[in-house]
Structures are given as structure tokens and as C-alpha cells.
Design a protein around this motif. Structure first.
Motif, PDB file in Angstrom:
ATOM      1  N   ILE A  42       0.831  -1.202   0.000  1.00 18.38           N
ATOM      2  CA  ILE A  42       0.000   0.000   0.000  1.00 18.38           C
ATOM      3  C   ILE A  42       0.865   1.251   0.000  1.00 18.38           C
ATOM      4  CG2 ILE A  42      -1.810   1.282   1.206  1.00 18.38           C
ATOM      5  CD1 ILE A  42      -2.708  -1.397   0.028  1.00 18.38           C
ATOM      6  N   GLY A  43       1.913   1.223   0.810  1.00 20.76           N
ATOM      7  CA  GLY A  43       2.808   2.365   0.912  1.00 20.76           C
ATOM      8  C   GLY A  43       2.534   3.182   2.164  1.00 20.76           C
ATOM      9  N   LEU A  47      -2.201   9.490   8.487  1.00 15.75           N
ATOM     10  CA  LEU A  47      -3.427   9.317   9.279  1.00 15.75           C
ATOM     11  C   LEU A  47      -3.443  10.183  10.539  1.00 15.75           C
ATOM     12  CD1 LEU A  47      -3.891   5.438   9.134  1.00 15.75           C
ATOM     13  CD2 LEU A  47      -4.996   7.162   7.714  1.00 15.75           C
ATOM     14  N   GLY A  48      -2.328  10.799  10.882  1.00 17.31           N
ATOM     15  CA  GLY A  48      -2.257  11.623  12.081  1.00 17.31           C
ATOM     16  C   GLY A  48      -3.253  12.772  12.035  1.00 17.31           C
ATOM     17  N   GLY A  49      -4.014  12.939  13.102  1.00 16.99           N
ATOM     18  CA  GLY A  49      -4.993  14.013  13.166  1.00 16.99           C
ATOM     19  C   GLY A  49      -6.369  13.630  12.660  1.00 16.99           C
ATOM     20  N   LEU A  50      -6.491  12.457  12.034  1.00 20.25           N
ATOM     21  CA  LEU A  50      -7.797  11.996  11.554  1.00 20.25           C
ATOM     22  C   LEU A  50      -8.529  11.254  12.665  1.00 20.25           C
ATOM     23  CD1 LEU A  50      -6.997  10.583   7.982  1.00 20.25           C
ATOM     24  CD2 LEU A  50      -7.791  12.871   8.589  1.00 20.25           C
ATOM     25  N   SER A  51      -9.848  11.296  12.614  1.00 17.45           N
ATOM     26  CA  SER A  51     -10.626  10.488  13.543  1.00 17.45           C
ATOM     27  C   SER A  51     -10.555   9.030  13.113  1.00 17.45           C
ATOM     28  CB  SER A  51     -12.082  10.951  13.577  1.00 17.45           C
ATOM     29  OG  SER A  51     -12.716  10.669  12.336  1.00 17.45           O
ATOM     30  N   LEU A  52     -10.885   8.137  14.015  1.00 22.44           N
ATOM     31  CA  LEU A  52     -10.871   6.712  13.689  1.00 22.44           C
ATOM     32  C   LEU A  52     -11.815   6.421  12.523  1.00 22.44           C
ATOM     33  CD1 LEU A  52      -9.991   3.827  14.316  1.00 22.44           C
ATOM     34  CD2 LEU A  52     -11.791   3.722  16.061  1.00 22.44           C
ATOM     35  N   LYS A  53     -12.966   7.079  12.508  1.00 19.34           N
ATOM     36  CA  LYS A  53     -13.933   6.882  11.424  1.00 19.34           C
ATOM     37  C   LYS A  53     -13.354   7.322  10.082  1.00 19.34           C
ATOM     38  CE  LYS A  53     -18.713   8.018  10.145  1.00 19.34           C
ATOM     39  NZ  LYS A  53     -19.939   8.750  10.563  1.00 19.34           N
ATOM     40  N   LYS A  56     -10.603   4.869   8.869  1.00 18.05           N
ATOM     41  CA  LYS A  56     -11.121   3.612   8.328  1.00 18.05           C
ATOM     42  C   LYS A  56     -11.528   3.783   6.866  1.00 18.05           C
ATOM     43  CE  LYS A  56     -12.742   1.317  12.545  1.00 18.05           C
ATOM     44  NZ  LYS A  56     -13.897   0.741  13.261  1.00 18.05           N
ATOM     45  N   ILE A  57     -12.164   4.907   6.549  1.00 13.75           N
ATOM     46  CA  ILE A  57     -12.568   5.167   5.163  1.00 13.75           C
ATOM     47  C   ILE A  57     -11.344   5.312   4.268  1.00 13.75           C
ATOM     48  CG2 ILE A  57     -13.711   6.839   3.642  1.00 13.75           C
ATOM     49  CD1 ILE A  57     -15.603   7.461   6.006  1.00 13.75           C
ATOM     50  N   LYS A  58     -10.348   6.063   4.746  1.00 15.25           N
ATOM     51  CA  LYS A  58      -9.136   6.305   3.951  1.00 15.25           C
ATOM     52  C   LYS A  58      -8.357   5.011   3.723  1.00 15.25           C
ATOM     53  CE  LYS A  58      -5.312   9.585   3.585  1.00 15.25           C
ATOM     54  NZ  LYS A  58      -4.664  10.781   4.201  1.00 15.25           N
ATOM     55  N   LEU A  59      -8.247   4.181   4.743  1.00 14.03           N
ATOM     56  CA  LEU A  59      -7.524   2.913   4.598  1.00 14.03           C
ATOM     57  C   LEU A  59      -8.270   1.942   3.693  1.00 14.03           C
ATOM     58  CD1 LEU A  59      -6.197   2.300   8.220  1.00 14.03           C
ATOM     59  CD2 LEU A  59      -4.821   2.641   6.170  1.00 14.03           C
ATOM     60  N   LYS A  60      -9.577   1.892   3.811  1.00 12.55           N
ATOM     61  CA  LYS A  60     -10.355   0.993   2.957  1.00 12.55           C
ATOM     62  C   LYS A  60     -10.197   1.387   1.488  1.00 12.55           C
ATOM     63  CE  LYS A  60     -14.905  -1.147   2.500  1.00 12.55           C
ATOM     64  NZ  LYS A  60     -16.279  -1.245   3.053  1.00 12.55           N
ATOM     65  N   PHE A  63      -6.618   0.298   0.366  1.00 13.27           N
ATOM     66  CA  PHE A  63      -6.483  -1.139   0.149  1.00 13.27           C
ATOM     67  C   PHE A  63      -7.291  -1.601  -1.062  1.00 13.27           C
ATOM     68  CE2 PHE A  63      -4.549  -1.275   4.296  1.00 13.27           C
ATOM     69  CZ  PHE A  63      -3.735  -2.402   4.254  1.00 13.27           C
ATOM     70  N   SER A  64      -8.396  -0.926  -1.346  1.00  8.99           N
ATOM     71  CA  SER A  64      -9.214  -1.332  -2.496  1.00  8.99           C
ATOM     72  C   SER A  64      -8.502  -1.060  -3.826  1.00  8.99           C
ATOM     73  CB  SER A  64     -10.560  -0.607  -2.457  1.00  8.99           C
ATOM     74  OG  SER A  64     -10.393   0.788  -2.627  1.00  8.99           O
ATOM     75  N   LYS A  65      -7.532  -0.127  -3.837  1.00 11.60           N
ATOM     76  CA  LYS A  65      -6.760   0.113  -5.069  1.00 11.60           C
ATOM     77  C   LYS A  65      -5.833  -1.049  -5.376  1.00 11.60           C
ATOM     78  CE  LYS A  65      -6.873   5.151  -4.558  1.00 11.60           C
ATOM     79  NZ  LYS A  65      -6.087   6.383  -4.302  1.00 11.60           N
ATOM     80  N   THR A  66      -5.385  -1.734  -4.325  1.00 10.69           N
ATOM     81  CA  THR A  66      -4.529  -2.909  -4.512  1.00 10.69           C
ATOM     82  C   THR A  66      -5.354  -4.181  -4.642  1.00 10.69           C
ATOM     83  OG1 THR A  66      -2.766  -1.844  -3.232  1.00 10.69           O
ATOM     84  CG2 THR A  66      -2.617  -4.229  -3.520  1.00 10.69           C
ATOM     85  N   TYR A  67      -6.423  -4.259  -3.873  1.00  9.42           N
ATOM     86  CA  TYR A  67      -7.282  -5.452  -3.891  1.00  9.42           C
ATOM     87  C   TYR A  67      -8.660  -5.020  -4.406  1.00  9.42           C
ATOM     88  CZ  TYR A  67      -3.580  -7.079  -0.796  1.00  9.42           C
ATOM     89  OH  TYR A  67      -2.358  -7.405  -0.259  1.00  9.42           O
ATOM     90  N   SER A  68      -8.859  -5.150  -5.699  1.00 14.63           N
ATOM     91  CA  SER A  68     -10.087  -4.666  -6.342  1.00 14.63           C
ATOM     92  C   SER A  68     -11.331  -5.409  -5.876  1.00 14.63           C
ATOM     93  CB  SER A  68      -9.959  -4.779  -7.867  1.00 14.63           C
ATOM     94  OG  SER A  68      -9.717  -6.135  -8.245  1.00 14.63           O
ATOM     95  N   THR A  69     -11.150  -6.597  -5.314  1.00 15.61           N
ATOM     96  CA  THR A  69     -12.310  -7.378  -4.874  1.00 15.61           C
ATOM     97  C   THR A  69     -12.964  -6.803  -3.613  1.00 15.61           C
ATOM     98  OG1 THR A  69     -10.766  -8.847  -3.706  1.00 15.61           O
ATOM     99  CG2 THR A  69     -11.514  -9.544  -5.888  1.00 15.61           C
ATOM    100  N   ILE A  70     -12.339  -5.752  -3.004  1.00 20.78           N
ATOM    101  CA  ILE A  70     -12.940  -5.125  -1.819  1.00 20.78           C
ATOM    102  C   ILE A  70     -14.144  -4.280  -2.217  1.00 20.78           C
ATOM    103  CG2 ILE A  70     -12.552  -3.416   0.014  1.00 20.78           C
ATOM    104  CD1 ILE A  70      -9.673  -4.369   0.193  1.00 20.78           C
ATOM    105  N   LYS A  71     -14.023  -3.555  -3.360  1.00 25.28           N
ATOM    106  CA  LYS A  71     -15.080  -2.633  -3.776  1.00 25.28           C
ATOM    107  C   LYS A  71     -15.708  -3.012  -5.112  1.00 25.28           C
ATOM    108  CE  LYS A  71     -14.421   1.712  -1.364  1.00 25.28           C
ATOM    109  NZ  LYS A  71     -14.278   3.188  -1.523  1.00 25.28           N
ATOM    110  N   SER A  72     -15.613  -4.255  -5.468  1.00 25.55           N
ATOM    111  CA  SER A  72     -16.224  -4.707  -6.721  1.00 25.55           C
ATOM    112  C   SER A  72     -17.738  -4.762  -6.563  1.00 25.55           C
ATOM    113  CB  SER A  72     -15.674  -6.080  -7.107  1.00 25.55           C
ATOM    114  OG  SER A  72     -15.981  -7.032  -6.109  1.00 25.55           O
TER     115      SER A  72
END
Length: 216
Positions: A42-43, A47-53, A56-60, A63-72
């Protein structure tokens, strides 16, 4: 304990990303001093200063750019993001408190809780204007009477590492005695009147007359 969705991430927080389904994988990484975290494939992600919510959106999305089956259209890979070890807080509690100093606090601590660690406000300190400083700038002030007498914690917020809580000296002392529920010393601010101090003292007793005497 369960983490609130508005928990703000910072240096030292540990993130655990779990993938399951078509891809089986779990990766753990800590946020560094710059607020960045590194995940293999992923690289670097800030994330510093972001809320947990928000994190989670940013990480998802990352990861979906590397694993296309997450958001297919029919996803076959699922992702879960949680926190492991949490960063601690070092908070400076200064001014008119019983034990001023630097305190290591739980990451969910708020100013009201922090004051207990310092032994509370002493008899010469203000309960009406407790100041919060962050990175050299005053960011807010707290009136403890709203909590003590009103039960309101709407203005409570979570502290961050190296925050400063400063308790200034008390600027007023008004004595109320006689036929009231709780005689004693109270601290009033400019906009308050005699009716406010009567309310703070629990109100009049059944033996109270309609005459109130003010001595100055």
C-alpha cells in the motif's frame, strides 16, 4: 473499552488491518512521529490528526486500489480496521491546583478527569475559567460550575499529547449564608446575579423570608 468513532489518531497508535475472503491477510503498523503509517503493498498513508472513522474510510479506499475485490460489484474480500496498542498522553497541569506537574493520562482523558490527577483545584483557584492550551495557543476554556451544578458535559473534549491545562486564580468570592440549603463561598462571573448564587446554594429553605440582605 470500545473506542469512540471520534477518537483522534496520533503518533504511537497501532493499527491492525485484517482482510478475509478471497484475500486472507492481517497487517499491523504504528503511526510514526510524522503521523504516517506504512503498509506493505500500500505504501505510506498519512493518518495523524484523523478520527478513527475517517481513517477507516481512507484505509479501505487505499487497500481497495490494490485489492479490487474489496469494492467490486460483488465484493469477495472484506476489510476490518481496529486499534491495538494506544498512545499515552503527557499533559501539563499548571496553576492553582493542589499538585501541579506533568501527568501520564489515559488516551480518552478529558480536562475534568485530568484535574483529579492533580488533586483538584485548590481553594484559591478558579472553577469558572479553566484554560486549555495546545501548541502555545489557547483553544478553549471550561466552566466547571456547568458540570458541578448543571450536570452538563457538552463542552468536554479529549485531550491530546502535550496539552496544557492552566487554572488561573479565582477572581471573585461571594459568601451566602442564612436560610439556604448549602451556605458557603461561591465564585460568580460578571453576568451572574444574586439569583444565580441562590441557585448554586441549593435554593432557599422553608424557613426563608422574602428579605435578602446584600453586604458589600
Amino acid at each position: 473499552m470500545p473506542l469512540p468513532s471520534n477518537y483522534i489518531l496520533g503518533s504511537g497508535d497501532e493499527l491492525i488491518v485484517s482482510l478475509w475472503g478471497q484475500v486472507e491477510r492481517e497487517e499491523t503498523s504504528k503511526i510514526n512521529r510524522d503521523g504516517n503509517v506504512f503498509f506493505e503493498d500500500i505504501g505510506i498513508i498519512h493518518l495523524g490528526g484523523l478520527s478513527l472513522k475517517q481513517a477507516k474510510i481512507k484505509l479501505k479506499n487505499a487497500f481497495s486500489k490494490t485489492y479490487s475485490t474489496i469494492k467490486s460489484k460483488n465484493p469477495s474480500t472484506f476489510v476490518d480496521i481496529s486499534l491495538g496498542e494506544l498512545k499515552g498522553l503527557n499533559v501539563h497541569i499548571l496553576g492553582f491546583v493542589n499538585s501541579p506537574g506533568v501527568y501520564a493520562l489515559h488516551p480518552f482523558s478529558d480536562p475534568f478527569t485530568a484535574l483529579f490527577y492533580a488533586g483538584g483545584v485548590d481553594t484559591t483557584g478558579s472553577l469558572r475559567n479553566i484554560e486549555i492550551y495546545r501548541e502555545g495557543t489557547k483553544i478553549d476554556s471550561i466552566d466547571l460550575y456547568k458540570i458541578i451544578f448543571g450536570g452538563s458535559i457538552n463542552k468536554q473534549f479529549r485531550l491530546l499529547d502535550q496539552d496544557i491545562i492552566f487554572v488561573p486564580p479565582r477572581k471573585s468570592k461571594v459568601i451566602i449564608n442564612g436560610a439556604v440549603q448549602i451556605p458557603g463561598y461561591f465564585e460568580l462571573i460578571k453576568s451572574e446575579t444574586a439569583f444565580d448564587i441562590i441557585n448554586y446554594s441549593g435554593g432557599l429553605t422553608s424557613k426563608a423570608s422574602s428579605l435578602i440582605t446584600i453586604k458589600r
